[in-house]
Motif scaffolding. Structure first.
Motif, short mmCIF file in Angstrom:
data_model
loop_
_atom_site.label_atom_id
_atom_site.label_comp_id
_atom_site.label_asym_id
_atom_site.label_seq_id
_atom_site.Cartn_x
_atom_site.Cartn_y
_atom_site.Cartn_z
N CYS A 231 3.45 -4.45 -6.26
CA CYS A 231 3.06 -4.24 -7.45
C CYS A 231 3.14 -2.60 -7.88
CB CYS A 231 1.65 -4.55 -8.16
SG CYS A 231 1.20 -4.04 -9.59
N CYS A 232 2.65 -1.86 -6.82
CA CYS A 232 2.57 -0.48 -6.85
C CYS A 232 3.97 0.07 -6.46
CB CYS A 232 1.81 0.22 -5.84
SG CYS A 232 -0.06 0.17 -5.92
N ARG A 233 4.90 -0.54 -5.93
CA ARG A 233 6.30 -0.20 -5.79
C ARG A 233 6.90 -0.64 -6.97
NH1 ARG A 233 9.41 2.03 -1.37
NH2 ARG A 233 8.13 1.65 0.58
N ASP A 234 7.01 -1.56 -7.54
CA ASP A 234 7.43 -1.92 -8.79
C ASP A 234 7.22 -1.13 -10.02
OD1 ASP A 234 8.35 -4.17 -7.51
OD2 ASP A 234 7.00 -5.67 -8.33
N LEU A 235 5.93 -0.63 -10.00
CA LEU A 235 5.57 0.41 -10.99
C LEU A 235 6.40 2.04 -10.75
CD1 LEU A 235 1.87 -0.43 -11.36
CD2 LEU A 235 3.82 -0.80 -13.09
N GLY A 236 6.83 2.01 -9.45
CA GLY A 236 7.39 3.44 -9.16
C GLY A 236 6.90 4.31 -8.28
N TYR A 237 6.05 3.64 -7.59
CA TYR A 237 5.38 4.43 -6.35
C TYR A 237 5.87 4.42 -5.15
CZ TYR A 237 1.77 5.10 -10.18
OH TYR A 237 1.09 5.48 -11.19
N GLU A 238 5.66 5.18 -4.27
CA GLU A 238 6.20 4.96 -2.80
C GLU A 238 4.87 4.60 -1.99
OE1 GLU A 238 8.93 5.31 -1.37
OE2 GLU A 238 10.11 6.29 -3.05
N ALA A 239 4.88 3.24 -2.32
CA ALA A 239 3.51 2.46 -1.75
C ALA A 239 3.72 1.83 -0.32
CB ALA A 239 3.08 1.54 -2.61
N CYS A 240 2.82 2.19 0.69
CA CYS A 240 2.89 1.59 2.04
C CYS A 240 1.83 1.27 2.54
CB CYS A 240 3.46 2.89 2.91
SG CYS A 240 2.62 4.42 3.03
N ASP A 241 1.82 0.43 3.46
CA ASP A 241 0.52 -0.03 4.29
C ASP A 241 -0.06 1.03 5.38
OD1 ASP A 241 -1.09 -2.22 5.67
OD2 ASP A 241 0.24 -1.65 7.22
N TRP A 242 -1.26 1.10 5.79
CA TRP A 242 -1.67 1.93 6.70
C TRP A 242 -1.06 2.04 7.95
CZ3 TRP A 242 -6.76 0.91 9.51
CH2 TRP A 242 -6.80 -0.20 10.22
N GLY A 243 -0.33 1.02 8.46
CA GLY A 243 0.39 0.92 9.54
C GLY A 243 -0.33 0.78 11.01
N HIS A 244 -1.49 0.19 10.77
CA HIS A 244 -2.33 -0.26 12.11
C HIS A 244 -2.67 -1.70 12.27
CE1 HIS A 244 -2.92 4.13 13.46
NE2 HIS A 244 -2.83 4.43 11.89
N GLY A 245 -1.88 -2.37 11.53
CA GLY A 245 -2.13 -3.82 11.77
C GLY A 245 -3.22 -4.48 10.99
N CYS A 246 -4.08 -5.44 11.94
CA CYS A 246 -5.33 -5.98 11.45
C CYS A 246 -6.35 -4.91 11.56
CB CYS A 246 -5.59 -7.03 12.20
SG CYS A 246 -7.02 -8.10 11.55
N ASN A 247 -7.30 -4.75 10.60
CA ASN A 247 -8.29 -3.88 10.53
C ASN A 247 -9.39 -4.68 11.25
OD1 ASN A 247 -10.38 -2.21 10.08
ND2 ASN A 247 -10.13 -1.96 7.87
N ILE A 248 -9.67 -4.37 12.58
CA ILE A 248 -11.03 -5.08 13.30
C ILE A 248 -11.80 -3.67 13.38
CG2 ILE A 248 -9.48 -6.47 14.25
CD1 ILE A 248 -9.32 -4.80 16.71
N GLY A 249 -11.94 -2.80 12.68
CA GLY A 249 -12.69 -1.75 12.86
C GLY A 249 -12.35 -0.66 13.73
N PRO A 250 -13.04 0.49 13.84
CA PRO A 250 -12.57 1.78 14.53
C PRO A 250 -11.93 1.25 16.00
CG PRO A 250 -14.40 2.22 13.41
CD PRO A 250 -14.29 0.82 13.17
#
Length: 259
Positions: free
Chosen positions: A69-88
């Motif tokens: 949705c953010c991409r479609d609205l014109g933003y350079e949207a990306c995931d955080w890049g660390h896979g599944c969030n299992i905590g620090p």
């Protein structure tokens, strides 16, 4: 009601487990409803980078509809890049340093400050990155993030206590730091019907550059909810350096549509 983390006395507790049990069905309905949303009414973006941080035990797949949705609205949207969030992973401060460097690389790549959107635990990360390097961050938007609470204010913490007989322990100084508002425009989106975290723990203090926006959603479905997407789109469209609270911005947008 005091939300200070310097004391163990709170006037609220985690949502009832029965409400948590309804989360999957509610989230499914919200996921279906966003498919019928008319996104043409959402404000378009200016192309700045948006980094999305998933909630606990979630990954890029859960955030993909919002990222798209953010991409479609014109933003350079990306995931955080660390896979599944299992905590620090490792020491908390080292982990936050690593995440901050990831945002720094995104900002360097695009030559513009990034907006950070964090869901639940991901919102804690987003706030801490903004606290560490405010020069990298245009604004922070959190979805159901209990930054002003403790383990007993989430059903996850309560389940841990039932299974192990004790709550997860978090350093008091870290709790106090998490509750403090980052030094950038900050929006906390929360729901009183959240079945995972106490909504009271998701509310920002009354400061000029922070706000609380209430929606009606499940915790799991916050990333797929049409009302949440409308708020996020409005916040991302705020001109850099000219941020204003959502209620004011939405009223102006409504008047413009009327003409």
């Amino acid at each position: 009601m005091s939300l200070s983390c310097s004391t163990s006395t709170y006037a609220y507790s985690a949502p009832p487990l029965a409400l948590m049990g309804l989360e999957p069905m509610r989230a499914l309905l919200e996921y279906v409803s966003v498919g019928f949303m008319d996104r043409r009414r959402l404000p378009t973006g200016d192309g700045h980078p948006v980094v999305l941080f998933p909630g606990l035990c979630a990954d890029a797949m859960a955030l993909e509809p919002l990222r798209r949705c953010c991409r479609d609205l014109g933003y350079e949207a990306c995931d955080w890049g660390h896979g599944c969030n299992i905590g620090p992973k490792g020491a908390v401060e080292d982990w936050l340093d690593l995440l901050t460097e990831g945002v720094a690389e995104t900002v360097a790549q695009h030559g513009r400050r990034a907006s950070l959107v964090g869901w639940s635990l991901g919102g804690i990360y987003a706030r801490e990155i903004a606290r560490r390097r405010p020069g990298l961050v245009r604004q922070v938007i959190t979805l159901g993030t209990p930054f002003a609470g403790r383990g007993e204010h989430t059903t996850v913490g309560v389940l841990c206590q039932l299974l192990s007989g004790r709550l997860p322990q978090i350093d008091e100084a870290l709790l106090a730091r998490m509750a403090a508002t980052p030094p950038v425009p900050t929006t906390s989106i929360y729901s009183r019907s959240d079945g995972v975290v106490a909504w009271q723990a998701c509310r920002e203090a009354a400061v000029a550059h922070a706000e609380n926006v209430e929606v009606q959603a499940s915790h799991i479905g916050l990333v797929w909810h049409p009302q949440v997407w409308s708020v996020v789109a409005d916040r991302l469209a705020q001109p850099e350096g000219r941020w204003q609270p959502y209620a004011v911005s939405a009223a102006v947008a409504q008047r413009l549509r009327a003409h």
